[in-house]
Design an enzyme around this catalytic site. Structure first.
Site, PDB file in Angstrom:
ATOM      1  N   CYS A  73       0.918  -1.171   0.304  1.00 19.83           N
ATOM      2  CA  CYS A  73       0.132  -0.052  -0.086  1.00 19.83           C
ATOM      3  C   CYS A  73       0.885   1.258  -0.064  1.00 19.83           C
ATOM      4  O   CYS A  73       1.466   1.438  -1.111  1.00 19.83           O
ATOM      5  CB  CYS A  73      -0.895  -0.004   1.251  1.00 19.83           C
ATOM      6  SG  CYS A  73      -2.330   1.018   1.036  1.00 19.83           S
ATOM      7  N   HIS A 161      -3.496  -5.401   0.835  1.00 27.10           N
ATOM      8  CA  HIS A 161      -2.900  -5.989   1.980  1.00 27.10           C
ATOM      9  C   HIS A 161      -2.826  -7.497   1.974  1.00 27.10           C
ATOM     10  O   HIS A 161      -4.058  -8.083   2.380  1.00 27.10           O
ATOM     11  CB  HIS A 161      -3.671  -5.502   3.524  1.00 27.10           C
ATOM     12  CG  HIS A 161      -3.395  -3.980   3.415  1.00 27.10           C
ATOM     13  ND1 HIS A 161      -2.371  -3.535   4.226  1.00 27.10           N
ATOM     14  CD2 HIS A 161      -4.052  -2.717   2.894  1.00 27.10           C
ATOM     15  CE1 HIS A 161      -2.268  -2.114   4.004  1.00 27.10           C
ATOM     16  NE2 HIS A 161      -3.194  -1.707   3.344  1.00 27.10           N
ATOM     17  N   GLU A 163      -1.729  -9.336   4.172  1.00 28.20           N
ATOM     18  CA  GLU A 163      -1.617  -9.990   5.579  1.00 28.20           C
ATOM     19  C   GLU A 163      -2.959  -9.850   6.361  1.00 28.20           C
ATOM     20  O   GLU A 163      -3.079 -10.728   7.357  1.00 28.20           O
ATOM     21  CB  GLU A 163      -0.713  -8.784   6.412  1.00 28.20           C
ATOM     22  CG  GLU A 163      -1.420  -7.563   6.683  1.00 28.20           C
ATOM     23  CD  GLU A 163      -1.170  -6.380   5.700  1.00 28.20           C
ATOM     24  OE1 GLU A 163      -1.263  -5.345   5.933  1.00 28.20           O
ATOM     25  OE2 GLU A 163      -0.740  -6.705   4.434  1.00 28.20           O
TER      26      GLU A 163
END
Length: 184
Positions: A73, A161, A163
């Site tokens: 990002c 993202h 994660e």
């Protein structure tokens, strides 16, 4: 053991990036973005997301660390801006589920993902033009540049993202990055 550090740019998911790496049996540490890169020993660097480019500290200096770098990002936007690309406001704005189209099946970071992969991403700001030497590796209906890579310099970026649980195959992105670090 492979060591990948996460540079903390004050993003709300940064701790999850470190956890994802730890869960993949990598030695990892969360490091403040004001830390001098000369003081950091690592096989790879993750530049985390964050709320504002003005709060990225010394993150740009890690691009010359001679180890692979993954920008997530804001981290990707920082790579683009520092190396001559262009970053601007996104048309969509906040967080949303997005279907990204993988454009380069040979890309070492995201080429192994499904041709259409569902991800969780913020598009308040986004890369509008990739820097010279980079390949545009993913796109979506929401954002033209969802991912980019420069395999010569081992610099990679994703707008989304990997994660977070909302991202399909996010762990695979980290596994691929670890492989890049281990082969460097």
């Amino acid at each position: 053991m492979t060591r990948v550090v996460v540079i903390d740019n004050h993003g709300q998911f940064t701790h999850l990036e470190r956890r994802a790496l730890r869960d993949l049996d990598v030695e990892t540490e969360l490091i403040d973005n004001e830390t001098d890169p000369a003081d950091v020993e690592a096989d790879g660097i993750v530049l985390s997301g964050g709320p504002d480019m003005d709060r990225a500290g010394r993150s740009a200096e890690y691009l010359d660390a001679d180890v692979p770098v993954l920008g997530i990002c804001l981290g990707m936007q920082l790579i683009a801006e520092e190396l001559g690309g262009r970053v601007g406001s996104g048309d969509y704005g906040g967080y949303a589920d997005v279907d990204v189209e993988i454009l380069d099946a040979d890309d070492p970071l995201i080429g192994s993902l499904a041709p259409q992969t569902r991800v969780w991403a913020s598009h308040a700001d986004e890369v509008k033009a990739v820097p010279d030497g980079f390949t545009h590796t993913a796109t979506s209906d929401v954002c033209g540049v969802e991912a980019m890579s420069n395999t010569e310099r081992d610099l990679y970026g994703v707008q989304w993202h990997p994660e977070v649980a909302h991202t399909e195959r996010g762990e695979e992105v980290f596994e691929n990055f670890i492989s890049i670090c281990e082969s460097n």
